[in-house]
Design a protein around this motif. Structure first.
Motif, PDB file in Angstrom:
ATOM      1  N   MET A 191       9.331   3.260 -63.328  1.00  0.00           N
ATOM      2  CA  MET A 191       9.488   3.565 -61.908  1.00  0.00           C
ATOM      3  C   MET A 191      10.683   2.793 -61.349  1.00  0.00           C
ATOM      4  SD  MET A 191       5.564   3.502 -60.479  1.00  0.00           S
ATOM      5  CE  MET A 191       5.241   1.867 -61.171  1.00  0.00           C
ATOM      6  N   GLN A 192      11.447   3.434 -60.477  1.00  0.00           N
ATOM      7  CA  GLN A 192      12.611   2.804 -59.871  1.00  0.00           C
ATOM      8  C   GLN A 192      12.203   2.089 -58.590  1.00  0.00           C
ATOM      9  OE1 GLN A 192      15.663   5.549 -58.734  1.00  0.00           O
ATOM     10  NE2 GLN A 192      17.251   3.973 -58.569  1.00  0.00           N
ATOM     11  N   ASN A 193      12.823   0.971 -58.329  1.00  0.00           N
ATOM     12  CA  ASN A 193      12.599   0.220 -57.111  1.00  0.00           C
ATOM     13  C   ASN A 193      12.933   1.108 -55.905  1.00  0.00           C
ATOM     14  OD1 ASN A 193      12.609  -1.571 -54.968  1.00  0.00           O
ATOM     15  ND2 ASN A 193      14.050  -3.008 -55.893  1.00  0.00           N
ATOM     16  N   PRO A 194      11.996   1.320 -54.974  1.00  0.00           N
ATOM     17  CA  PRO A 194      12.282   2.204 -53.834  1.00  0.00           C
ATOM     18  C   PRO A 194      12.978   1.523 -52.668  1.00  0.00           C
ATOM     19  CG  PRO A 194       9.987   1.538 -53.782  1.00  0.00           C
ATOM     20  CD  PRO A 194      10.574   0.933 -55.037  1.00  0.00           C
ATOM     21  N   MET A 195      13.172   0.196 -52.719  1.00  0.00           N
ATOM     22  CA  MET A 195      13.804  -0.508 -51.604  1.00  0.00           C
ATOM     23  C   MET A 195      15.312  -0.352 -51.668  1.00  0.00           C
ATOM     24  SD  MET A 195      13.171  -4.425 -50.285  1.00  0.00           S
ATOM     25  CE  MET A 195      14.433  -5.321 -51.194  1.00  0.00           C
ATOM     26  N   ARG A 196      15.948  -0.098 -50.509  1.00  0.00           N
ATOM     27  CA  ARG A 196      17.384   0.110 -50.443  1.00  0.00           C
ATOM     28  C   ARG A 196      17.976  -0.684 -49.281  1.00  0.00           C
ATOM     29  NH1 ARG A 196      15.876   2.448 -54.338  1.00  0.00           N
ATOM     30  NH2 ARG A 196      16.416   4.546 -55.080  1.00  0.00           N
ATOM     31  N   LYS A 197      19.247  -1.034 -49.420  1.00  0.00           N
ATOM     32  CA  LYS A 197      20.004  -1.541 -48.278  1.00  0.00           C
ATOM     33  C   LYS A 197      20.208  -0.402 -47.279  1.00  0.00           C
ATOM     34  CE  LYS A 197      22.817  -4.495 -51.296  1.00  0.00           C
ATOM     35  NZ  LYS A 197      24.215  -4.814 -51.708  1.00  0.00           N
ATOM     36  N   ALA A 198      20.551  -0.770 -46.051  1.00  0.00           N
ATOM     37  CA  ALA A 198      20.764   0.240 -45.017  1.00  0.00           C
ATOM     38  C   ALA A 198      21.864  -0.190 -44.064  1.00  0.00           C
ATOM     39  CB  ALA A 198      19.472   0.482 -44.243  1.00  0.00           C
ATOM     40  N   HIS A 199      22.522   0.805 -43.450  1.00  0.00           N
ATOM     41  CA  HIS A 199      23.435   0.563 -42.340  1.00  0.00           C
ATOM     42  C   HIS A 199      22.569   0.539 -41.080  1.00  0.00           C
ATOM     43  CE1 HIS A 199      26.918   1.063 -44.910  1.00  0.00           C
ATOM     44  NE2 HIS A 199      26.419   2.207 -45.344  1.00  0.00           N
ATOM     45  N   ILE A 200      22.342  -0.641 -40.543  1.00  0.00           N
ATOM     46  CA  ILE A 200      21.364  -0.837 -39.469  1.00  0.00           C
ATOM     47  C   ILE A 200      22.082  -1.026 -38.137  1.00  0.00           C
ATOM     48  CG2 ILE A 200      19.503  -2.323 -38.628  1.00  0.00           C
ATOM     49  CD1 ILE A 200      18.850  -2.937 -41.568  1.00  0.00           C
ATOM     50  N   LEU A 201      21.610  -0.307 -37.140  1.00  0.00           N
ATOM     51  CA  LEU A 201      22.172  -0.350 -35.799  1.00  0.00           C
ATOM     52  C   LEU A 201      21.347  -1.271 -34.899  1.00  0.00           C
ATOM     53  CD1 LEU A 201      22.706   3.493 -35.255  1.00  0.00           C
ATOM     54  CD2 LEU A 201      24.285   1.859 -36.305  1.00  0.00           C
ATOM     55  N   LEU A 202      22.032  -1.938 -33.976  1.00  0.00           N
ATOM     56  CA  LEU A 202      21.392  -2.762 -32.959  1.00  0.00           C
ATOM     57  C   LEU A 202      22.075  -2.516 -31.617  1.00  0.00           C
ATOM     58  CD1 LEU A 202      20.917  -6.159 -34.812  1.00  0.00           C
ATOM     59  CD2 LEU A 202      19.094  -4.674 -33.967  1.00  0.00           C
ATOM     60  N   PRO A 203      21.424  -2.863 -30.518  1.00  0.00           N
ATOM     61  CA  PRO A 203      22.064  -2.692 -29.213  1.00  0.00           C
ATOM     62  C   PRO A 203      23.331  -3.535 -29.087  1.00  0.00           C
ATOM     63  CG  PRO A 203      19.707  -3.087 -28.981  1.00  0.00           C
ATOM     64  CD  PRO A 203      20.042  -3.351 -30.403  1.00  0.00           C
ATOM     65  N   ALA A 204      24.267  -3.031 -28.307  1.00  0.00           N
ATOM     66  CA  ALA A 204      25.511  -3.762 -28.041  1.00  0.00           C
ATOM     67  C   ALA A 204      25.229  -4.999 -27.192  1.00  0.00           C
ATOM     68  CB  ALA A 204      26.508  -2.840 -27.340  1.00  0.00           C
ATOM     69  N   GLU A 205      26.247  -5.853 -27.067  1.00  0.00           N
ATOM     70  CA  GLU A 205      26.072  -7.143 -26.400  1.00  0.00           C
ATOM     71  C   GLU A 205      25.654  -7.000 -24.940  1.00  0.00           C
ATOM     72  OE1 GLU A 205      28.532  -6.273 -28.292  1.00  0.00           O
ATOM     73  OE2 GLU A 205      28.634  -7.747 -29.929  1.00  0.00           O
ATOM     74  N   HIS A 206      26.069  -5.918 -24.278  1.00  0.00           N
ATOM     75  CA  HIS A 206      25.773  -5.783 -22.853  1.00  0.00           C
ATOM     76  C   HIS A 206      24.352  -5.314 -22.576  1.00  0.00           C
ATOM     77  CE1 HIS A 206      26.837  -1.601 -23.954  1.00  0.00           C
ATOM     78  NE2 HIS A 206      26.050  -1.254 -22.955  1.00  0.00           N
ATOM     79  N   VAL A 207      23.592  -4.955 -23.607  1.00  0.00           N
ATOM     80  CA  VAL A 207      22.234  -4.440 -23.441  1.00  0.00           C
ATOM     81  C   VAL A 207      21.255  -5.608 -23.316  1.00  0.00           C
ATOM     82  CG1 VAL A 207      20.383  -3.093 -24.515  1.00  0.00           C
ATOM     83  CG2 VAL A 207      22.762  -2.318 -24.684  1.00  0.00           C
ATOM     84  N   ALA A 208      20.318  -5.507 -22.396  1.00  0.00           N
ATOM     85  CA  ALA A 208      19.268  -6.518 -22.235  1.00  0.00           C
ATOM     86  C   ALA A 208      18.202  -6.294 -23.298  1.00  0.00           C
ATOM     87  CB  ALA A 208      18.665  -6.426 -20.837  1.00  0.00           C
ATOM     88  N   TYR A 209      18.163  -7.166 -24.300  1.00  0.00           N
ATOM     89  CA  TYR A 209      17.258  -6.972 -25.420  1.00  0.00           C
ATOM     90  C   TYR A 209      15.787  -7.041 -24.994  1.00  0.00           C
ATOM     91  CZ  TYR A 209      20.749  -6.975 -29.191  1.00  0.00           C
ATOM     92  OH  TYR A 209      21.759  -6.633 -30.042  1.00  0.00           O
ATOM     93  N   ASP A 210      15.497  -7.821 -23.933  1.00  0.00           N
ATOM     94  CA  ASP A 210      14.107  -7.935 -23.508  1.00  0.00           C
ATOM     95  C   ASP A 210      13.606  -6.653 -22.848  1.00  0.00           C
ATOM     96  OD1 ASP A 210      15.808  -8.321 -21.357  1.00  0.00           O
ATOM     97  OD2 ASP A 210      14.522  -9.801 -20.391  1.00  0.00           O
ATOM     98  N   LYS A 211      14.516  -5.786 -22.415  1.00  0.00           N
ATOM     99  CA  LYS A 211      14.133  -4.470 -21.899  1.00  0.00           C
ATOM    100  C   LYS A 211      14.272  -3.390 -22.967  1.00  0.00           C
ATOM    101  CE  LYS A 211      15.306  -5.531 -17.109  1.00  0.00           C
ATOM    102  NZ  LYS A 211      16.019  -5.082 -15.876  1.00  0.00           N
ATOM    103  N   TRP A 212      15.093  -3.640 -23.947  1.00  0.00           N
ATOM    104  CA  TRP A 212      15.310  -2.690 -25.028  1.00  0.00           C
ATOM    105  C   TRP A 212      14.059  -2.553 -25.897  1.00  0.00           C
ATOM    106  CZ3 TRP A 212      18.475   0.975 -26.839  1.00  0.00           C
ATOM    107  CH2 TRP A 212      18.407   1.312 -28.198  1.00  0.00           C
ATOM    108  N   ALA A 213      13.437  -3.666 -26.255  1.00  0.00           N
ATOM    109  CA  ALA A 213      12.343  -3.671 -27.233  1.00  0.00           C
ATOM    110  C   ALA A 213      11.003  -3.413 -26.542  1.00  0.00           C
ATOM    111  CB  ALA A 213      12.313  -5.005 -27.973  1.00  0.00           C
ATOM    112  N   VAL A 214      10.315  -2.338 -26.967  1.00  0.00           N
ATOM    113  CA  VAL A 214       8.961  -2.058 -26.471  1.00  0.00           C
ATOM    114  C   VAL A 214       8.030  -1.917 -27.673  1.00  0.00           C
ATOM    115  CG1 VAL A 214       9.858  -0.890 -24.428  1.00  0.00           C
ATOM    116  CG2 VAL A 214       9.191   0.470 -26.411  1.00  0.00           C
ATOM    117  N   VAL A 215       6.738  -2.037 -27.408  1.00  0.00           N
ATOM    118  CA  VAL A 215       5.761  -2.072 -28.484  1.00  0.00           C
ATOM    119  C   VAL A 215       5.616  -0.698 -29.146  1.00  0.00           C
ATOM    120  CG1 VAL A 215       3.660  -1.456 -27.196  1.00  0.00           C
ATOM    121  CG2 VAL A 215       3.529  -3.146 -29.062  1.00  0.00           C
ATOM    122  N   ALA A 216       5.072  -0.682 -30.346  1.00  0.00           N
ATOM    123  CA  ALA A 216       4.882   0.545 -31.120  1.00  0.00           C
ATOM    124  C   ALA A 216       4.151   1.617 -30.321  1.00  0.00           C
ATOM    125  CB  ALA A 216       4.114   0.230 -32.405  1.00  0.00           C
TER     126      ALA A 216
END
Length: 409
Positions: free
Chosen positions: A1-26
């Motif tokens: 079996m091949q390892n299913p874990m992969r690296k990814a190109h991951i996006l995050l909010p830009a510097e001007h975004v308020a992270y405490d308003k960006w993140a909400v619960v599942a």
């Protein structure tokens, strides 16, 4: 079996975004508590937020109207520079809650290595049965989406602490990505970029776990329905691609957070049930008939509590009561279509709902031992749906990272 874990190109909010308003619960939390989501709306206001990119299950009935709005918000955030590519590799996360400090690793997993069907023998498996009605809205979002935002938490039974913990031990040497207090009593979240040789080292550690995992490397802890929707969408898209295209198509992979099952802060909590519009006398009569048919003694205990506004009954079982209870509730709901069910995190929330809703009934279950999880899946397959919760509702994953799932990007 091949390892299913992969690296990814991951996006995050830009510097001007308020992270405490960006993140909400599942999205699958607080499903019967509109006041919670009204408070989130007030906090977010007009700010960029993952609230605009996801569909809280309390609004599942509005999916037809909301899904196009979600897709439009994704396009707008990409066009306006709200999101930026931040990591080529993994994101090491540190979540601090009342249960303690919980490290995790945000990574892409190959959906070809996952199957939520009963009896699956793939390296990635579901821990619980799915609620069929909750998959189509998730699939509708992903089918036309430019982005995925993961709330999937993937468990690995890493007793030797080989994958996540070595990265966490050297976190101060990594590039810091964010460090934020989460809204609505969510605790604290910090993240670091894991790239280059450090990312390669994590892949090698996962290779070694794969060799020793006895066929089961990862088990879905949270986000079962979202991952099932991702798998369904991939199977649909796979049929339109050539063999070469299938190898690296973005839709083939899903972004998740990998967490060690053995982390002390990884606490398993029961998921309780509440019935609405139920005739309690009729219910008790049918329940006791079913218990006698299964040779269960009607005796007091702490395995299962049935609560109404002014009544509480407790029962003892010689095994975990959920397989019997869920089977009985499924049959009861077929016989009584006027009655509905919801799955609730936290005893206080159950008691509040029962107190606020006439003709309602709550079911409080004892916890499921997490040490039994991987062995139970290997032996029996998926557990009854909504068997356990990894922590309280406020400790669930908050949306933060994103990934493009379009081939043209």
């Amino acid at each position: 079996m091949q390892n299913p874990m992969r690296k990814a190109h991951i996006l995050l909010p830009a510097e001007h975004v308020a992270y405490d308003k960006w993140a909400v619960v599942a999205c699958d939390q607080f499903t019967s508590q509109p006041d919670y989501w009204r408070s989130v709306e007030e906090i977010v206001g007009d700010a960029p937020s993952t609230l605009r990119l996801t569909l809280p299950e309390i609004w599942l009935g509005q999916a037809e109207a909301r899904v196009p709005q979600i897709h439009a918000a994704m396009e707008r955030y990409l066009r306006d520079g709200v999101l930026k590519e931040a990591v080529d590799g993994f994101v090491l996360v540190e979540r601090t809650t009342a249960s303690g400090v919980r490290p995790g690793l945000v990574a892409a997993l190959d959906l070809e290595a996952y199957d939520f069907a009963a009896g699956s023998r793939t390296p990635i498996r579901a821990t619980e049965g799915t609620v069929p009605s909750r998959v189509p809205p998730r699939a509708a979002i992903r089918r036309g989406a430019a982005l995925e935002l993961p709330h999937v938490m993937m468990l690995v039974d890493d007793k030797v602490n080989a994958l996540v913990e070595p990265l966490w031990a050297k976190r101060d040497s990594f590039r810091k990505l964010y460090d934020v207090d989460l809204m609505m009593d969510g605790g604290h979240l910090a993240g670091w970029a894991v790239e280059g040789e450090d990312a390669d080292s994590a892949l090698r550690a996962c290779d070694r776990l794969m060799e020793a995992c006895d066929g089961l490397l990862f088990a879905v802890g949270d986000g079962n329905h979202s991952l099932a929707a991702a798998r369904q969408c991939w199977l649909e898209r796979r049929e339109t691609l050539t063999e070469e295209q299938r190898r690296d198509d973005p839709a083939r992979f899903a972004l998740v957070e990998i967490v060690n099952l053995n982390c002390p802060a990884m606490q398993f909590e029961p998921i309780h049930r509440v019935l609405f519009n139920v005739d309690s006398l009729e219910f008790y009569r049918e329940l006791r008939m079913a218990m006698r048919a299964h040779a269960f003694e009607d005796r007091p205990g702490s395995d299962l509590k049935l609560i109404e506004k002014s009544t509480e009954l407790s029962f003892a079982f010689h095994e975990h009561p959920l397989p019997f209870l869920q089977g009985f509730l499924d049959q009861y709901l077929v016989r009584h279509p006027e009655t509905s069910i919801d799955y609730i995190h936290g005893e206080e929330a159950v008691r509040a709902l029962v107190g606020e809703n006439p003709r309602s009934m709550g079911f409080l279950l004892r916890p499921f031992d997490k040490a039994e999880l991987f062995g139970s899946i290997r032996r029996w397959g998926a557990l009854p749906r909504k068997t356990f919760s990894m922590g309280e509702a406020t400790e669930k994953r908050y949306y933060m990272e994103a990934r493009s799932i379009r081939r043209d990007s």
